[in-house]
Design a protein around this motif. Sequence first.
Motif, PDB file in Angstrom:
ATOM      1  N   THR A 152       1.794 -50.866  -4.920  1.00 31.57           N
ATOM      2  CA  THR A 152       3.006 -50.048  -4.992  1.00 31.57           C
ATOM      3  C   THR A 152       4.189 -50.796  -5.577  1.00 31.57           C
ATOM      4  O   THR A 152       5.258 -50.212  -5.751  1.00 31.57           O
ATOM      5  N   CYS A 153       4.010 -52.083  -5.866  1.00 32.51           N
ATOM      6  CA  CYS A 153       5.032 -52.801  -6.637  1.00 32.51           C
ATOM      7  C   CYS A 153       4.728 -52.695  -8.125  1.00 32.51           C
ATOM      8  O   CYS A 153       5.398 -53.315  -8.955  1.00 32.51           O
ATOM      9  N   GLY A 154       3.681 -51.939  -8.452  1.00 34.87           N
ATOM     10  CA  GLY A 154       3.308 -51.781  -9.852  1.00 34.87           C
ATOM     11  C   GLY A 154       2.493 -52.933 -10.384  1.00 34.87           C
ATOM     12  O   GLY A 154       2.393 -53.122 -11.597  1.00 34.87           O
ATOM     13  N   LEU A 155       1.885 -53.709  -9.503  1.00 30.96           N
ATOM     14  CA  LEU A 155       1.156 -54.905  -9.928  1.00 30.96           C
ATOM     15  C   LEU A 155      -0.331 -54.754  -9.641  1.00 30.96           C
ATOM     16  O   LEU A 155      -0.725 -54.160  -8.631  1.00 30.96           O
ATOM     17  N   PHE A 156      -1.127 -55.303 -10.521  1.00 31.53           N
ATOM     18  CA  PHE A 156      -2.557 -55.370 -10.251  1.00 31.53           C
ATOM     19  C   PHE A 156      -2.782 -56.537  -9.304  1.00 31.53           C
ATOM     20  O   PHE A 156      -2.260 -57.627  -9.510  1.00 31.53           O
ATOM     21  N   GLU A 157      -3.555 -56.314  -8.253  1.00 30.79           N
ATOM     22  CA  GLU A 157      -3.808 -57.389  -7.289  1.00 30.79           C
ATOM     23  C   GLU A 157      -4.762 -58.394  -7.940  1.00 30.79           C
ATOM     24  O   GLU A 157      -5.953 -58.118  -8.099  1.00 30.79           O
ATOM     25  N   PRO A 158      -4.270 -59.582  -8.282  1.00 28.14           N
ATOM     26  CA  PRO A 158      -5.130 -60.490  -9.058  1.00 28.14           C
ATOM     27  C   PRO A 158      -6.315 -61.007  -8.254  1.00 28.14           C
ATOM     28  O   PRO A 158      -7.352 -61.347  -8.815  1.00 28.14           O
ATOM     29  N   ALA A 204      -4.012 -44.087  -5.608  1.00 30.73           N
ATOM     30  CA  ALA A 204      -2.919 -43.256  -6.140  1.00 30.73           C
ATOM     31  C   ALA A 204      -2.447 -43.749  -7.497  1.00 30.73           C
ATOM     32  O   ALA A 204      -1.911 -42.979  -8.288  1.00 30.73           O
ATOM     33  N   ASN A 205      -2.654 -45.051  -7.744  1.00 32.22           N
ATOM     34  CA  ASN A 205      -2.165 -45.605  -9.002  1.00 32.22           C
ATOM     35  C   ASN A 205      -3.275 -45.800 -10.032  1.00 32.22           C
ATOM     36  O   ASN A 205      -3.157 -46.624 -10.932  1.00 32.22           O
ATOM     37  N   PHE A 206      -4.317 -45.035  -9.881  1.00 32.65           N
ATOM     38  CA  PHE A 206      -5.470 -45.167 -10.770  1.00 32.65           C
ATOM     39  C   PHE A 206      -5.089 -44.930 -12.232  1.00 32.65           C
ATOM     40  O   PHE A 206      -5.768 -45.383 -13.150  1.00 32.65           O
ATOM     41  N   ASN A 207      -3.988 -44.218 -12.435  1.00 34.27           N
ATOM     42  CA  ASN A 207      -3.609 -43.910 -13.813  1.00 34.27           C
ATOM     43  C   ASN A 207      -3.456 -45.157 -14.675  1.00 34.27           C
ATOM     44  O   ASN A 207      -3.682 -45.115 -15.877  1.00 34.27           O
ATOM     45  N   ALA A 208      -3.079 -46.262 -14.047  1.00 32.47           N
ATOM     46  CA  ALA A 208      -2.853 -47.488 -14.818  1.00 32.47           C
ATOM     47  C   ALA A 208      -4.143 -48.048 -15.389  1.00 32.47           C
ATOM     48  O   ALA A 208      -4.117 -48.802 -16.362  1.00 32.47           O
ATOM     49  N   ILE A 209      -5.265 -47.732 -14.772  1.00 33.61           N
ATOM     50  CA  ILE A 209      -6.494 -48.438 -15.136  1.00 33.61           C
ATOM     51  C   ILE A 209      -7.669 -47.516 -15.457  1.00 33.61           C
ATOM     52  O   ILE A 209      -8.759 -47.996 -15.745  1.00 33.61           O
ATOM     53  N   MET A 210      -7.442 -46.208 -15.453  1.00 36.69           N
ATOM     54  CA  MET A 210      -8.601 -45.323 -15.667  1.00 36.69           C
ATOM     55  C   MET A 210      -9.210 -45.580 -17.041  1.00 36.69           C
ATOM     56  O   MET A 210      -8.519 -45.680 -18.041  1.00 36.69           O
ATOM     57  N   GLY A 211     -10.504 -45.695 -17.048  1.00 38.38           N
ATOM     58  CA  GLY A 211     -11.197 -45.979 -18.299  1.00 38.38           C
ATOM     59  C   GLY A 211     -11.104 -47.425 -18.727  1.00 38.38           C
ATOM     60  O   GLY A 211     -11.721 -47.818 -19.713  1.00 38.38           O
ATOM     61  N   VAL A 212     -10.346 -48.217 -18.001  1.00 34.96           N
ATOM     62  CA  VAL A 212     -10.169 -49.628 -18.355  1.00 34.96           C
ATOM     63  C   VAL A 212     -10.798 -50.521 -17.286  1.00 34.96           C
ATOM     64  O   VAL A 212     -11.516 -51.474 -17.599  1.00 34.96           O
ATOM     65  N   VAL A 213     -10.538 -50.206 -16.034  1.00 29.75           N
ATOM     66  CA  VAL A 213     -11.111 -50.978 -14.929  1.00 29.75           C
ATOM     67  C   VAL A 213     -11.831 -49.996 -14.008  1.00 29.75           C
ATOM     68  O   VAL A 213     -11.268 -48.967 -13.634  1.00 29.75           O
ATOM     69  N   ASP A 273      -0.500 -58.008 -27.423  1.00 25.44           N
ATOM     70  CA  ASP A 273      -1.184 -56.731 -27.451  1.00 25.44           C
ATOM     71  C   ASP A 273      -1.187 -56.147 -26.042  1.00 25.44           C
ATOM     72  O   ASP A 273      -0.705 -56.798 -25.103  1.00 25.44           O
ATOM     73  N   VAL A 274      -1.714 -54.948 -25.937  1.00 20.84           N
ATOM     74  CA  VAL A 274      -1.700 -54.311 -24.619  1.00 20.84           C
ATOM     75  C   VAL A 274      -2.616 -55.064 -23.654  1.00 20.84           C
ATOM     76  O   VAL A 274      -2.352 -55.146 -22.454  1.00 20.84           O
ATOM     77  N   ASP A 275      -3.677 -55.628 -24.186  1.00 22.35           N
ATOM     78  CA  ASP A 275      -4.567 -56.397 -23.322  1.00 22.35           C
ATOM     79  C   ASP A 275      -3.793 -57.466 -22.547  1.00 22.35           C
ATOM     80  O   ASP A 275      -4.107 -57.748 -21.391  1.00 22.35           O
ATOM     81  N   ALA A 276      -2.790 -58.029 -23.197  1.00 24.21           N
ATOM     82  CA  ALA A 276      -2.019 -59.085 -22.533  1.00 24.21           C
ATOM     83  C   ALA A 276      -1.332 -58.555 -21.281  1.00 24.21           C
ATOM     84  O   ALA A 276      -1.094 -59.306 -20.324  1.00 24.21           O
ATOM     85  N   LEU A 277      -1.021 -57.264 -21.289  1.00 30.47           N
ATOM     86  CA  LEU A 277      -0.341 -56.688 -20.123  1.00 30.47           C
ATOM     87  C   LEU A 277      -1.312 -56.535 -18.952  1.00 30.47           C
ATOM     88  O   LEU A 277      -0.893 -56.376 -17.811  1.00 30.47           O
ATOM     89  N   PHE A 278      -2.591 -56.566 -19.271  1.00 29.95           N
ATOM     90  CA  PHE A 278      -3.616 -56.443 -18.228  1.00 29.95           C
ATOM     91  C   PHE A 278      -4.127 -57.821 -17.800  1.00 29.95           C
ATOM     92  O   PHE A 278      -5.227 -57.941 -17.281  1.00 29.95           O
ATOM     93  N   ALA A 279      -3.326 -58.827 -18.020  1.00 27.80           N
ATOM     94  CA  ALA A 279      -3.789 -60.195 -17.767  1.00 27.80           C
ATOM     95  C   ALA A 279      -4.187 -60.417 -16.311  1.00 27.80           C
ATOM     96  O   ALA A 279      -5.063 -61.235 -16.012  1.00 27.80           O
ATOM     97  N   ALA A 280      -3.583 -59.673 -15.402  1.00 26.63           N
ATOM     98  CA  ALA A 280      -3.894 -59.889 -13.992  1.00 26.63           C
ATOM     99  C   ALA A 280      -5.271 -59.367 -13.605  1.00 26.63           C
ATOM    100  O   ALA A 280      -5.785 -59.678 -12.523  1.00 26.63           O
ATOM    101  N   VAL A 281      -5.853 -58.548 -14.480  1.00 25.77           N
ATOM    102  CA  VAL A 281      -7.173 -57.985 -14.149  1.00 25.77           C
ATOM    103  C   VAL A 281      -8.249 -59.038 -14.400  1.00 25.77           C
ATOM    104  O   VAL A 281      -8.313 -59.600 -15.498  1.00 25.77           O
ATOM    105  N   PRO A 282      -9.102 -59.301 -13.391  1.00 24.02           N
ATOM    106  CA  PRO A 282     -10.191 -60.247 -13.611  1.00 24.02           C
ATOM    107  C   PRO A 282     -10.995 -59.825 -14.839  1.00 24.02           C
ATOM    108  O   PRO A 282     -11.311 -58.638 -14.994  1.00 24.02           O
TER     109      PRO A 282
END
Lengths: 516, 516, 447, 447
Positions: free
Chosen positions: B243-249, B270-279, C22-31
């Motif tokens: 909810t801070c807009g961050l992906f939990e690393p 709820a924040n799936f929009n950020a990653i749908m189709g990506v993660v 690039d946009v990928d850089a914004l996803f850097a936190a993703v494993p």
Amino acid sequence: MSMNREGRPTGTGTVASAETSAATSGSALLPNEPLLFEIGDTEHSGVDLPDVEPFESRLGGFGRKSPLNLAGLTEPEAMRHYVRLSRLNYSIDSGMYPLGSCTMKHNPRLNEKTARLPGFADVHPLQPLSTVQGALQVMEELADWLLTLTNTTAVALSPKAGAHGELCGMMAIKAAQEARGQGHRKVVLVPESAHGTNPATAAFLGYSVKSIPARDDGTVDVAAVEAALGPDVAAIMLTNPNTCGLFEPQVIEIAAAVHAAGAFFYCDGANFNAIMGVVRPGDLGIDAMHINLHKTFSTPHGGGGPGAGPVVLSAALAPHAPVPFVRRGAEGLELVEHAEEGHLGRITAFHGQMGMYVRALTYMLSHGGDGLAQAARDAVLNANYVKARLEQVFTAPFGGQACMHEALFDDGFLAGTGVSTLDFAKAMIDEGFHPMTMYFPLVVHGAMLIEPTESESKQTLDHFCDVMLELAGDAREGNAERFTAAPLRAPRRRLDETRAARAPVLSWTPPEAAAG
Amino acid sequence: MSMNREGRPTGTGTVASAETSAATSGSALLPNEPLLFEIGDTEHSGVDLPDVEPFESRLGGFGRKSPLNLAGLTEPEAMRHYVRLSRLNYSIDSGMYPLGSCTMKHNPRLNEKTARLPGFADVHPLQPLSTVQGALQVMEELADWLLTLTNTTAVALSPKAGAHGELCGMMAIKAAQEARGQGHRKVVLVPESAHGTNPATAAFLGYSVKSIPARDDGTVDVAAVEAALGPDVAAIMLTNPNTCGLFEPQVIEIAAAVHAAGAFFYCDGANFNAIMGVVRPGDLGIDAMHINLHKTFSTPHGGGGPGAGPVVLSAALAPHAPVPFVRRGAEGLELVEHAEEGHLGRITAFHGQMGMYVRALTYMLSHGGDGLAQAARDAVLNANYVKARLEQVFTAPFGGQACMHEALFDDGFLAGTGVSTLDFAKAMIDEGFHPMTMYFPLVVHGAMLIEPTESESKQTLDHFCDVMLELAGDAREGNAERFTAAPLRAPRRRLDETRAARAPVLSWTPPEAAAG
Amino acid sequence: MRYLPHSDAERADMLAAIGAADVDALFAAVPRAAYNTTPLELPPHSPEFLVEAHMRQLSGRNRAAGDGPFFVGAGAYRHHVPASVDHLIQRSEWLTAYTPYQPEVSQGTLQMLFEFQTQVTRLTGMEVANASMYDGSTATAEAVLMARRLTRRSRILLSGGLHPHYRDVVRTYVGDGDDLVCLSASPEGQGDILDRIDDSTAAIVVQTPDFYGHLRDLQAAADAAHARGALLIVVVTEIVSLGLIEAPGALGADIVVAEGQSLGNPLTFGGPYVGLMATRKEFVRQMPGRLCGETVDADGNRGFVLTLSTREQHIRREKATSNICTNSGLCALAFSIHLGLLGEAGLRKLARLNHLHAVRLADALAAIPGIELLNRHFFNEMTVRLPIPAAPAVEALAQRGILAGVPVSRLEPDDPQVENLIVLAATELTTGADIAALVNALEEVLA
Amino acid sequence: MRYLPHSDAERADMLAAIGAADVDALFAAVPRAAYNTTPLELPPHSPEFLVEAHMRQLSGRNRAAGDGPFFVGAGAYRHHVPASVDHLIQRSEWLTAYTPYQPEVSQGTLQMLFEFQTQVTRLTGMEVANASMYDGSTATAEAVLMARRLTRRSRILLSGGLHPHYRDVVRTYVGDGDDLVCLSASPEGQGDILDRIDDSTAAIVVQTPDFYGHLRDLQAAADAAHARGALLIVVVTEIVSLGLIEAPGALGADIVVAEGQSLGNPLTFGGPYVGLMATRKEFVRQMPGRLCGETVDADGNRGFVLTLSTREQHIRREKATSNICTNSGLCALAFSIHLGLLGEAGLRKLARLNHLHAVRLADALAAIPGIELLNRHFFNEMTVRLPIPAAPAVEALAQRGILAGVPVSRLEPDDPQVENLIVLAATELTTGADIAALVNALEEVLA
Ligand SMILES: Cc1ncc(COP(=O)(O)O)c(C=O)c1O
Ligand SMILES: Cc1ncc(COP(=O)(O)O)c(C=O)c1O
């Protein structure tokens, strides 16, 4: 400020540039919206289409070389653009819209729903007739209702609006006169109070227009008509109920005189709402009359159209109805598409405004004969109620008598206040109302023509009258500034019409900066 | 003015009653509208029904004797009432709606059209299954998309909203723990930054909530989770992206730790929009996750619902999915309506939010896999763009890193200005924007959470940022009044919430005058 | 893609402003292991007309209620919704607004909710109503939990006339324990729930008209419950009935929950619908869900806000009365518009028409040899016993183009007593021809 | 009655305020003989659901274009209109507003019209466009009259490729005299119109793509017309073609009129549609119809108004350029939204797709033995000659579920040369399967 004959100010000189009102520069609910061309560009698109592999075109040398320069928006941008723009509009659904002569009544949404049924919306006008029997039946049923309501012989459904109906009806008259060997009749009588489309239509067909003066009571004197009739007169175009909101008491006598003189009686039926189900124009002796489905039968005005203007015709004119029309044949309904002896040809491609036919028929079926008559009676009741309440202060030029569907006032009550009809209208906007029709009919100085229609509740009418009386009181107490500066609470203040007409800017061109 | 921990002013004390702004008292385009009960009465009706001849009722003694007192409006009155009221609302379609955590994206109208096809809208949930194969196929196709997007094993479609999905998922976890003989685990871990529905859901099911603190960078430390885990812990409820807009690393490590400790990983999606189709959350080790179709998959928010909150489940939880669900059988699709061994029972009557399934599936088919991923990437791009532009002035508590779909700021930049986050939000209204989410998440003082979504164009974002920076500059230049008095250009100025809660008036009663 | 406003050039400009390669850089936190740079195995984006064609094809594989004679009820009812309702709720300002947390630019939604709450109190005869729940079934479960909080007791009795789905939902919500007593199905309107109330009973849950169409004696239920300090929760699945049947509030109900679908909302295969919940004023702070209240703005003008939020999850978190957040706003709007159009006169007439058609249906069914009508008193729904199992009979009728109602066995598969029962509903849309067609077809099927 | 707000009590109150005994008294001016106090012989008012049922039944007796393979064009085209278009035009503020005579509360409509005019000028390559006409056919007739005013000449030449309905409308408007020359049908794209221009010729009217689908050489027409001081009026019935075909304005057209239905507007059995009209700046004061222009308000903010009204009937009355008043505002809005959604990139792609499908259709038809394709160059429409009369063949195909196009004889019943001709159109919605089905069925019918 100069005034013309009708008392309409000719400039925007009334408005001193006042301190900018908050609403003018855009806020969350009343936005300022840039132009489509300022938002979109030639690359963006809100439509996905399958990719097209290269292929050999059959365009010959006719392919487009010149630029298109059409701005595109993605769908979210487009949605917002048009929703935001729409929020800058007043509408029937958002408030009383008392435009005289316009019959701004409730537009039922059932009509919109039925008009969108695939069997109506997704049907081509040139499909085989065996595949469109339901559409032909809509036309037949609509025609039946119109004939019963008017007690006439035939109806031409295809006119696309009231003015088109006038054209159609007057063409039929012309054809009938020619058929009688009376093609030399080149004059059409039109009362002074008529709507602009009447003289324009007559002129369009090559007639010269002879004006009939109104009596002091706002109606037409049969004697004046008789005086104007003669062997050169082809027709009279008379509006009834007329544009002063009055029923022409001598209409039957006028019809008789017109017929006796070998002319026809074209009735402008724009105000049919006042009498539908109550008076059948055929009983008055009319020969042709258009009916604005977008007024009387509630098809939406749509910001200026589309409408539909079917024309009913007397027995004398019926043989001159234009094509197409529907008739019953051996294998169901037939569409007569080619002019037989005497009939007018087409006045439009295809068969007219089916979308409006469906809406109007839906409206008629909903109301029934009883409901239509009640609606007319309520429309008249409402207008007289407004008239009665406002007459306390407002000056009614033809005051003594009951009005029909609309109440007419002049600007007499504003004399000496420095407030014009236009100013008064603009102040109404600040108080939550769309103005009434102004400066029409021309026979009255500073005319204010108020048509509430049957759709307004007593509560709304009372609020409207309260506001109108308060405004009138304020004007007469000398608070001219409230009026001359109005509106202050709309998205725009008064617009400079002179500037618009002097050096017309009719389409967008990129600013120099971008171009250079 | 007193502030609570989050920095939210607790009263409306900021607002000195200023001179009434013009817009407040109603004008042509922003009307004041009375209540339904002030317009209608018990006699008026906007529905015609056939007359009912007298007949012998079968009501026994159960007929209604107490009054109904329901106000009725004729159709024109109703149309106007609801159109006028609606004009007092902001909406996605009328402007950017940057509510963090709410994903206010474009709602395509194609979705509304397909949802209204008679084969979906006019179908009863208990018709024979042979007559609803198309509906079952919608459910199957939607399930397939969700499973592919999340890489999980099963999906429960029936939850009616996100919070209902949480309940469903946590019930499945509870059942799984019980099935494992671990019913004694009574603790659920919830990070401080979690949405209120997370702890509320856990408590609803009888769990006690143990809070996990956030690190200084706004994310959860796997060490903190490990420290909190133990034999009494049934699950963690972690939001990711958070909810801070961050992906939990450390999400994968957290999942591993949770599983190692015999607990389950509920992910708030709820924040799936950020990653749908990506993660794919399944790849992160989640066990259950709800997906708000009304956020990520564009079904309209409708002023507060309805939504839909399908829950995807890992292999471990799949046997505990609730009924009903669709499966392929010999004679087409079947609906399993009764809980077999291990399955949860129903969490709602019937089969869930079919209307939302149709919309979400339509949205998915429109985007395709490529479009969904692009949408997620654009959502993240947009949030980072806003973050980058605003960071010039706004204070970002977790500033260094890229954000996901939303940008979080605190009220540090307003220190000493006398302007609170609330004041700032209200001033945005005067400039044409809906405020961002305020005072959430709680871990940040005076939080401003901005989620632009992928639907906003660069042009709109630039305008938004310009306005935000101008406002911030003005606040810091000492123009507190512009903020504390805001909004001045909305239909209402600030509302007295304390008064509303102190002596609640929750329904309309006629004024004394009328009653007495 | 038509829904995505950026061109690649704009994306590049934005990345430059951000300072990211690039946009990928914004996803850097993703494993990296979980980060997909290529599309998942899903179809690609598709033109609107192809998507529409696909959905039309699916829609075409369902039989619409309007396609022929239709008697299905059992908790969801086919009524005519005026065209203006669906038109209005599609206005952007209703459809695409969020929960009205910013009241200054949400007065439309807020005033509507205030009106909705008022309508629900008047329909039910209660003092306060909330701004909607998901549906009738979840509202019932929430009412049960609310009753437990209010009474600090735990035993709950569910009437055998309660909709089986509602019973199942309550069971899932509160768990299958000794303190949940589900009485066995009572298709004849029988039941001994009143005898089962004891001093540990938090509430009894009674539906009227009940699942089988019977009208239940609420006054007796209220008296019996109150005598032992328990609460009466009344469930209504056909809200139109309240136009003709006594308000639960007038008969002593403590909490009334209802399914509001019948007004304003199409069948839509079961959802979205709108749950109604009303109670006594003194209980309001234990009520779940949003509440809209009247107040004034800084200029003293009347306005509306969400209020008493200290009951809710976003303020109270784990101490909230419920976890509900998103509810059924737009369905509540549809309900409120439809009821506003009907008004008292219209609702009474509508209810009478429903009842009349049901009487005709009941008489026609009762006249068929071999069929037993189980209801003496009913509103628009009834149960009949066939001489054969109901499920195959209903299927056979469906093959003949008639959707004849719900075989009770579909909801109570384990109860042999109900195997031959069908629940049928009539509404204002039921015609004499529909009834005749049903009777004909039934006679065929039974022959 | 649901649309009438008054109760009888309210009516009585109002009458009292007016001082009238009853409503009949307000109709005192009506001659008694013509005044009906009892309802006419018409059905009584009816519930919404019964009216809807009736209209559905009528609708069900028509075959919708979407029900199967469909190749009908000839002046009206079946394109996919995005769902957002129909949603937007139904917003109350667009649908139920009047002509924007009060600009301060009509900026939405006015700005939209200004954008529409700009779009039309760019599509057609002309300098100014008006705010719409009824449809393409009446716009053509008005253009003819406009050309007469501009040139003060009267002779008009209509190309044999002009849509026969358009020709008929011009004939009705201007009358059948020596100064109207209608060239005979030119299904092969032939025609000697250029040779017929003389010094009394006001204008020649040329359609492209023409009624038979041929692309016409506008540059040659313009040069020939201008050489004799005549004007070139170009007619376009398929506006999508301008995404791929040269703009008439770039080739010397003086007035361009078009049917805009293809963008934004459903077929609806022929109307309402939207007429487009564009011309040179110097001709604007002879143009019929409304014009919207840019200006500023009293605060100097940009705004829009209807302008140059001195051309119009409501100001100039019998001296107006036309009698047109109500035009096609809402259809113009739909057109403008659809074109705004497409944008240049989308329109080009849409036009290419239409052309591609037409090429496929043409090739498939040409391959059928006995069928002759008449078009060498075309956009999305073509004419074929069958070995048998076309009208019964089209009817036979309709019986097989295929709407195969328009038999020319329906529009030209008196011209034996066209008896065997069908005009067929393809659009983006035409599939390979549709074409295969047509070919199959045609082979059957011809066998
Ligand atoms: C009296 C009168 N006649 C004719 C017309 C023209 O009708 P239309 O605008 O439908 O062409 C109008 C329209 O305002 C009118 O009021
Ligand atoms: C992070 C988060 N979790 C859960 C929810 C609850 O979802 P719903 O409102 O659909 O019940 C929300 C909704 O705002 C949310 O933002």
